[in-house]
Design a protein around this motif. Structure first.
Motif, short mmCIF file in Angstrom:
data_model
loop_
_atom_site.label_atom_id
_atom_site.label_comp_id
_atom_site.label_asym_id
_atom_site.label_seq_id
_atom_site.Cartn_x
_atom_site.Cartn_y
_atom_site.Cartn_z
N PHE A 139 -13.97 10.27 -13.75
CA PHE A 139 -13.86 11.64 -13.27
C PHE A 139 -12.55 11.89 -12.54
CE2 PHE A 139 -18.63 11.61 -13.42
CZ PHE A 139 -18.67 12.35 -14.58
N PRO A 150 -14.27 10.47 -19.57
CA PRO A 150 -15.56 10.06 -19.00
C PRO A 150 -16.71 10.09 -20.01
CG PRO A 150 -14.74 12.10 -17.99
CD PRO A 150 -13.63 11.52 -18.78
N VAL A 165 -21.17 4.78 -19.42
CA VAL A 165 -21.73 4.55 -18.09
C VAL A 165 -22.91 5.47 -17.86
CG1 VAL A 165 -19.48 3.90 -17.15
CG2 VAL A 165 -20.25 6.26 -16.96
N PHE A 177 -26.39 10.63 -9.23
CA PHE A 177 -25.59 11.35 -8.25
C PHE A 177 -26.32 11.53 -6.93
CE2 PHE A 177 -23.91 12.42 -12.34
CZ PHE A 177 -22.55 12.52 -12.14
N ALA A 214 -28.34 15.96 -9.30
CA ALA A 214 -27.75 16.61 -10.46
C ALA A 214 -28.71 16.66 -11.63
CB ALA A 214 -26.43 15.94 -10.85
N PHE A 247 -30.61 18.72 -14.22
CA PHE A 247 -30.34 20.06 -14.74
C PHE A 247 -31.51 20.99 -14.41
CE2 PHE A 247 -28.15 17.28 -17.95
CZ PHE A 247 -26.92 17.37 -17.32
N TYR A 293 -31.49 14.37 -22.71
CA TYR A 293 -30.18 15.01 -22.81
C TYR A 293 -29.10 14.05 -23.31
CZ TYR A 293 -26.29 18.01 -21.38
OH TYR A 293 -25.17 18.79 -21.37
N ARG A 326 -32.91 9.33 -16.47
CA ARG A 326 -31.92 9.96 -17.35
C ARG A 326 -30.70 9.06 -17.52
NH1 ARG A 326 -29.37 15.45 -15.26
NH2 ARG A 326 -28.30 13.94 -13.94
N LEU A 369 -23.52 18.47 -11.48
CA LEU A 369 -24.33 18.75 -12.66
C LEU A 369 -23.52 18.58 -13.93
CD1 LEU A 369 -26.24 21.84 -11.32
CD2 LEU A 369 -27.27 19.70 -12.04
N GLU A 408 -20.77 16.79 -14.15
CA GLU A 408 -20.40 15.38 -14.28
C GLU A 408 -21.55 14.56 -14.83
OE1 GLU A 408 -17.18 15.51 -10.66
OE2 GLU A 408 -19.02 14.39 -10.39
N ALA A 409 -22.77 14.93 -14.43
CA ALA A 409 -23.93 14.22 -14.95
C ALA A 409 -23.96 14.34 -16.46
CB ALA A 409 -25.21 14.79 -14.34
N SER A 410 -23.70 15.55 -16.94
CA SER A 410 -23.73 15.76 -18.38
C SER A 410 -22.63 14.98 -19.07
CB SER A 410 -23.59 17.26 -18.67
OG SER A 410 -23.28 17.46 -20.00
N SER A 455 -21.13 12.29 -17.99
CA SER A 455 -21.36 10.86 -17.95
C SER A 455 -22.43 10.45 -18.95
CB SER A 455 -21.76 10.42 -16.54
OG SER A 455 -23.09 10.78 -16.29
#
Lengths: 376, 336, 547
Positions: free
Chosen positions: A69, A89, A94, A98, A102, A104, A115, A163, C445, C447-449, C451
């Protein structure tokens, strides 16, 4: 605990490919601020590695560099032998958990979990069984259709973990995943995370500012401050043998003292701290030279409560108790030896009638070998 | 994602459909840039379509914007006819027009047509005074331009800034023609400008008088009579010391796409029948000598019964316009 | 995130703006440095501007009225927002919907109506005089500020409303626990916290009122006002001083630019990022107080809508030529629907297309502004999309006409040039509103996606846009509404067959045909209330910041 064994069981067949990490001389700046300063680390395959440090020490920045990131100005990150510099990224394999979960908010639990599987083009017949297994693994079975707004903090955290793990990442990154949970849940969840990692053997990098959490969960810990690695080691190494004053103060509590060398004995040196003489391990120091040293509170014994066989070789002191903090499993005293010399002393004696009162004078001692010396 | 795609496809198709309006056969449509009232536009457009089968597209805006638009499109004109532009605008932009000798050229008095056929007078606007009868008694109403600068009308007379309106400039030129384009005359103009309520749009004058916001206004004949005919309690005065008829013209835009249809529109809009219809419905005085105007509308005298300023030198006032306006502006900047 | 996708997007948007806005505008703005006598470059116009007292007065009048209106809208809008966001007043969705309507009613119509009511011979004026109140008339400073306040308070209201509902409750509680009274808490804690939002709203009020020429032309009477003078110079049949129009245009731009810069400077130091975790609770009031609070809200909302109600009454009255008669008649509507049905379709079609395109460009632009702050391309984009705020519509219209009447891209004379000008003028609103929504959206959010293996572009559509949806919708509605009432560029650009409702209204007013104008105004507003009400209800509960 029943939860943990259940977890272990349900995930026994899963085994993804996992890998080692090498970080070489990574530097990341934000304007004038050097957030990560020439950090080099090697993390072994399957290791649970923790980046520990106060907020602003650069641990999250380093984690985000690993995730891709942000892009370090200097240095290189390797997954196994592969350079990651030009890999965006979303192409790095990986999993990331978080701080604020995070999850959704517009997707139900099940859809959150699948997802990543969909993004990675998992064959459609595999998606459902894998997702359900992951949901079961984090004990959310039955909540698949719930929306995140209907879940508690702990449950959201489990969704985030499921997730991240369901895609079987090569590296699992966790950024203060427990900081938004309450104390009890935090302890419970951390042992679950540890157990899960032990079983899956996924290389994991875990960021936290909580030293107790780090000690409890990690194979190895890197303590960071001001963007630099202060010490890397196994939890007990870091606790018992902190490399410098920062680590000593950051990990656990300690009595940090400064004094002048008064005299040398056969096996110890006597130092005067504001007129109070204390023994430290033998040093080849001339009289009058200044010495910094630290003694952990648990290194002390209150002599009258200790079996005589255990008091042998202890350097004894006398002082007046200025504060008492009863914590159940232990009692924390502050003992004043002289004007301005107060030591924190832990007593693990839980007999109620042996708890001392404020103002009492006690005799206590310590083994000079357990003193840590810092030469400034 | 599918949903989004179909959404965009829908709009793309819709867009293409709309931009590909059936290309009307050349000569089957005409684009008219008009400064006339929308209802006048609509009536004439409808009549024209009925008569010729040619579709009229009307673009209506103030004359300032209209002429700016025609200029901006100069390299690829999109309009065919300029309709209702003042004679002065037509003459100052004479290169923009394509000459055409209309069948009604001869029926138009010489003062209201271009001998080189580049524009043709359509309507005449006689400059008048208008007053609200609750606020000004008929007997006391100003009869002449000179009455307007009497102290008793201070802050009572509405007048549009001549910098914004061709008709207001004409009104000013009448006063200068009567009072003299010299120091003495300008002194009176300055008094008028100081005492008057200056509006920024000519239409605000008759409207304000109708509502009683201004007791008196300097305006155009049709504007005043529209209110009167609509039942407003207003009076109209044709100044006894003389007035002028301001010409609104029609022109064909040079290089336009539908020149044949444009010619037909010019002919039709100046024809006797259509003119009479416009007079009856909208009280607009035609620039034709063969229509007995006075007989058609009550209270509106024939042109012959109106005192016109003798020796009103149109070319002079047209040429002098930039300097006069600059002087007006300087006065206004000083006194307001 | 170093994704080439976003850099490319930013570049693309900048190119679009350079091509469709900057080049045409620069071409036409050259005029401000030219006069007929002097050579290719001169500052004479600016010297002239500085040397005439009347120009100076117009400058000060404009700035004064702008500032005064900004202050009065704050006085009206902020307390109203507080009440609506914190107390359980009746019919919140209705209040919010009704409060957006004044933005929709063209200012020239409301000015005309206020004159009918409060002019020298106005209905209310007569009434006031008859009961012994020596009311003069609406003309002058008071009237201008009054009309702008009624018309523009929704900007401040709507922006502070969304800010109030995102203040963390615990911050206010902290103040109260420290012994601060509710009023003191409001003044010392809540108010400062939402000042950035109030300021953004007041800023819009300032810019809109400084640029507006319709209202001062009618209610300012002879008062020199910059926007009126610029408009008049620009649209007069034969400019006596063509360069001066552009000079005044540029001075207007400088005023609005300055205010934007001041606002930015202020905001830069006060970026109160708030966690929206503890959203404020709505306080239940005892029945009497609730009645009083609700009445207060409706009083303000309905008062500002008086021009609309009067217009509606007029639309049902008989017109004889330009004169209104107090008899019921449907003539105006019959006329509007039979002769001019096309403008109704045109308005909706053009506004919808332009809104969609604005959203399509504006949302990514807002994203770049927020998530790529401090990058060079984000900075460039920031400056570029500030420009449409400050270019007068008439000027843009003429500039576009000239620029796209020849060459490879011919748009003049098609409906697309209208959609283009609307998009250019309104896209910045969408970008700013998206940007303010994004400030409240946790970047984790996205970044989660990413990653999880989803590319930044796909993440934007799958996660970001989805989560912003409520806010985007609210922004789009407001954009749609303001496009429908856009007059200044439309009047220059509309090709045959593409007249809009607002054009018909303007023609009506200009031709003293208040009947048609009122009928269109009523159709416009009534047909917009329903979708607005629906959407306000739908969005309630979702965290949105309109604008």
């Amino acid at each position: 605990m029943q939860g943990v064994s259940y977890l272990l069981h349900s995930f026994s067949e899963v085994s993804g490919h996992t890998m080692s990490l090498k970080i070489v001389g990574v530097t990341k700046r934000f304007g004038d601020l050097v957030a990560v300063n020439r950090v080099s680390l090697e993390i072994e395959t399957g290791e649970f590695f923790t980046l520990l440090g106060p907020s602003g020490c650069g641990k999250t920045t380093l984690l985000r560099s690993i995730a891709g990131f942000n892009r370090p100005e200097e240095g290189e990150i390797y997954f196994d032998e592969k350079k990651m510099k030009n890999i965006p990224p979303h192409k790095r394999d990986v999993g990331m958990v978080f701080q604020n979960y995070a999850v959704f908010p517009h997707l139900a639990v099940y859809n959150n979990v699948i997802y990543g599987l969909k993004a990675k083009k998992t064959p459609s017949q595999e998606i459902e069984p894998r997702a359900l297994k992951a949901i079961e693994m984090v004990r959310l079975k039955g909540l698949e259709k719930r929306l995140p707004s209907q879940l508690s903090g702990g449950q959201l955290q489990r969704v985030a973990i499921a997730r991240a793990l369901v895609v079987e990442p090569e590296v699992l990154l966790m950024d203060e995943p427990l900081s938004n949970l309450d104390a009890k849940l935090r302890i419970e969840t951390r042992s679950e995370i540890r157990a899960l990692q032990q079983k899956l053997k996924t290389t994991t990098i875990y960021v936290t500012h909580d030293q107790e959490e780090a000690l409890a969960i990690s194979d190895r810990i890197a303590v960071m401050d001001f963007g630099k690695i202060q010490q890397v080691g196994r939890p007990w190494e870091i606790y018992t043998n902190p490399a410098n004053r920062f680590v000593a103060e950051f990990i656990g509590t300690t009595n940090f003292l400064e004094g002048e060398v008064v005299s040398e004995n056969e096996d110890s040196t006597l130092v005067s701290v504001k007129g109070v003489e204390l023994a430290i391990p033998k040093l080849e120091k001339s009289k009058g030279s200044r010495i910094s040293f630290a003694i952990r509170p648990e290194a002390f014994r209150v002599l009258e409560d200790t079996k005589p066989s255990l008091t042998k070789g202890l350097f004894s002191l006398k002082g007046r108790i200025s504060s008492v903090e009863y914590l159940g499993t232990l009692t924390k005293y502050e003992i004043e030896l002289a004007e301005g010399v107060i030591l924190k002393v832990n007593s693990y004696d839980i007999e109620p009638d042996r708890i001392k009162q404020r103002g009492e004078t006690v005799e206590f001692g310590y083994d000079p070998k357990r003193v840590l010396i810092y030469e400034d | 994602m599918k949903k989004y795609i179909s959404f965009f496809v829908f709009f793309a198709v819709l867009g293409v459909m709309l931009s590909l309006q059936p290309p009307a056969a050349v000569g089957k449509e005409v684009v008219v840039y008009s400064t006339n009232l929308q209802k006048v536009n609509e009536m004439v457009a409808e009549d024209f379509e009925k008569e010729t089968g040619i579709k009229v597209h009307m673009y209506r805006a103030g004359s300032g914007i209209t002429i700016k638009k025609i200029k901006a499109e100069k390299d690829r004109p999109l309009g065919d006819v300029g309709w209702g532009l003042s004679k002065i605008i037509c003459e100052n932009n004479i290169d923009l027009w394509q000459p055409y000798k209309s069948v009604n050229f001869d029926a138009t008095p010489a003062a209201y047509r271009d001998p080189q056929y580049r524009w043709l007078g359509q309507m005449l606007h006689v400059m008048v005074l208008m007053y609200h009868r609750d606020l000004v008694k008929d007997a006391e109403a100003p009869r002449t331009w000179a009455d307007l600068i009497k102290p008793k009308w201070k802050d009572k007379v509405a007048y549009c800034n001549p910098n914004n309106s061709g008709s207001a400039y004409t009104q000013l030129s009448i006063m200068l023609a009567l009072w003299g384009d010299d120091k003495a005359g300008w002194k009176k103009v300055e008094t008028l400008l100081t005492n008057a309520k200056i509006t920024q749009q000519s239409s605000l004058v008759p409207k304000g008088v109708n509502e009683g916001e201004f007791p008196i206004g300097i305006t155009m004949e049709y504007a005043a009579h529209r209110f009167k005919a609509g039942g407003a309690n207003v009076g109209v005065v044709y100044p006894e010391d003389g007035t002028v008829a301001y010409t609104e013209a029609g022109t064909i835009i040079k290089g336009c796409k539908n020149p044949e249809a444009a010619k037909k529109f010019i002919d039709f809009s100046t024809s006797k029948e259509e003119r009479m219809k416009i007079v009856k419905n909208f009280l607009r005085r035609p620039a034709r000598s063969d229509i007995d105007f006075g007989g058609l509308v009550k209270g509106m005298p024939a042109l012959s019964q109106i005192t016109l300023v003798k020796d009103y030198d149109r070319p002079y006032w047209s040429k002098r316009r930039p300097e006069v306006l600059k002087q007006v502006k300087d006065i206004l900047l000083r006194v307001k | 995130m170093q994704s080439p996708f976003w850099r490319l997007t930013a570049l693309l948007i900048i190119i679009v703006f350079v091509f469709f806005l900057i080049i045409p505008i620069v071409r036409i703005m050259k005029g401000s440095f030219q006069t007929e006598e002097a050579g290719p470059f001169t500052l004479k116009n600016y010297k002239d501007f500085a040397s005439y007292r009347s120009y100076w007065r117009s400058f000060f009048n404009s700035v004064f009225i702008g500032l005064a209106s900004a202050i009065t809208t704050i006085l009206v809008g902020v307390p109203l927002a507080f009440i609506v966001s914190r107390w359980n007043v009746a019919g919140k969705a209705l209040i919010i919907t009704l409060s957006t309507l004044p933005l929709m009613l063209p200012s020239f119509i409301s000015a005309f109506v206020w004159v009918i009511l409060l002019g020298r011979q106005g209905m209310i004026t007569h009434f006031l005089r008859s009961i012994g109140i020596p009311f003069e008339s609406i003309y002058g400073y008071f009237g201008l500020i009054f009309v702008f306040t009624c018309q523009l308070y929704p900007y401040v209201f709507l922006m502070s409303l969304s800010a109030f509902s995102t203040i963390d409750e615990s911050i206010e509680e902290a103040a109260k626990v420290l012994g601060s009274s509710p009023l003191r808490t409001f003044i010392t804690v809540s108010f400062p916290l939402i000042t950035p939002s109030i300021l953004s709203g007041a800023m819009l009020v300032f810019m809109t009122s400084v640029e507006n020429f319709g209202v001062p032309m009618i209610i300012g009477e002879q008062m020199p006002i910059l926007a009126v003078q610029a408009y008049v110079q620009f649209t007069s049949e034969i400019g006596t001083h063509p360069g001066m129009a552009h000079t005044m245009g540029i001075i207007l731009i400088l005023i609005t630019m300055t205010s934007l810069v001041v606002q930015r400077h202020y905001l830069a130091k006060r970026n109160f990022i708030q966690s929206a975790r503890g959203r404020p609770l709505v306080k239940g009031l005892p029945p009497l107080k609730k009645l009083a609070a609700s009445s207060y809200c409706y009083l303000i909302v309905f008062f500002a809508l008086i021009p609309f109600f009067v217009a509606m009454v007029i639309s049902f009255m008989e017109m004889r030529g330009p004169v209104i008669h107090a008899k019921f008649s449907l003539e105006s509507y019959i006329y509007a629907f039979t002769r001019s049905a096309r403008p109704i379709f045109n308005s909706y079609f053009l506004a919808t297309v332009a809104t969609l395109v604005s959203v399509l460009i504006g949302v990514p632009a807002g994203y770049i502004l927020t998530r790529h702050q401090k990058t060079a391309y984000s900075g460039a984009l920031d400056i570029v999309i500030m420009l449409p705020f400050v270019v007068a519509g008439t000027v843009l219209g003429i500039a576009l006409t000239i620029a796209f009447n020849k060459g490879i891209l011919i748009l003049t004379g098609t409906w697309m040039i209208l959609a283009l000008s609307y998009t250019i003028r309104k896209m910045p609103f969408v970008a700013r509103s998206s940007s303010s929504i994004l400030y409240q959206l946790d970047p984790e959010l996205e970044e989660a996606s990413i990653s999880l293996g989803v590319s930044p572009m796909k993440t934007f559509f799958k996660v970001t846009v989805r989560l912003m949806f409520g806010g985007i919708l609210a922004g789009a509605i407001l954009t749609w509404v303001t496009i429908i009432s856009e007059l200044s560029s439309t009047i220059v650009l509309y090709p045959p067959g593409w007249s809009t409702m607002i054009i018909e209204m303007f023609q009506g007013v200009i031709s003293d045909d208040m009947g048609t104008a009122s009928a269109f105004a009523s159709i416009l507003i009534l047909s917009t209330i329903i979708p607005l009400l629906f959407i306000t209800r739908y969005l309630r509960g979702e965290k949105t910041s309109i604008l």
